[in-house]
Design an enzyme around this catalytic site. Structure first.
Site: not given
Ligand code: RB5
Length: 151
Positions: A12, A70-76, A103, A138
């Site tokens: 983004d 993205c900014g944090t990688g969390i939203g993506m 794994h 796995h």
């Protein structure tokens, strides 16, 4: 076109320069980055739209794996993990980058451009690409992730 060397990459507006550095690094490693946006000077974009574009390349069989920033990688990572067949991992250390392949058979790696430097992300990306899924017990667990999505 070689699906094994094609890697979908997207970001983004928070991570355009960061994505460019990772794309250059992929070329240095002999991969072909497939840029799914957004580009320098773009308006603010919604990261789920970019996640969908990158992951669509993977599920279509056009790219081997994907990179989302993205900014944090969390939203993506949240957005990508809603999509069938996608196992996205936000990685901030070498152990996670390796074991999410071994794994979890992760097929997308996510980074935060505001939470880490590009040199660390390059190293994590290299480890991610070099690591192979172990299968065995796995495999059953990875199949259960997809089964959860179907419910
Ligand atoms: C955009 O400002 C920001 O919210 C986005 O890049 C990302 O950090 C979301 O998870």
């Amino acid at each position: 076109m070689n699906q094994e060397t094609r890697i979908a990459i997207g970001c983004d507006h928070a991570a355009v320069a960061f994505k460019g550095e990772l794309a250059d690094f992929l070329r240095e490693l002999g991969y072909e980055p497939v840029d799914c946006g957004c580009q320098e000077g773009c308006e603010a974009v919604d990261y789920p739209d970019i996640a969908e574009a990158v992951c669509g390349r993977i599920t279509a069989g056009d790219c081997r794996t994907g990179v989302l920033v993205c900014g944090t990688g969390i939203g993506m990572s949240m957005a990508a993990n809603k999509l069938p067949g996608i196992r996205a991992a936000l990685c901030e250390n070498c152990f996670s980058a390796r074991y999410t392949r071994l794994h979890n058979d992760a097929n997308v790696i996510c980074f935060g451009a505001r939470t880490m430097g590009p040199e660390l992300a390059k190293e994590l990306l290299r480890i991610f690409l070099e690591s192979e899924f172990m299968g065995g017990r796995h495999q059953r667990r990875v199949e259960k992730i997809e089964a959860l999505r179907q419910r």
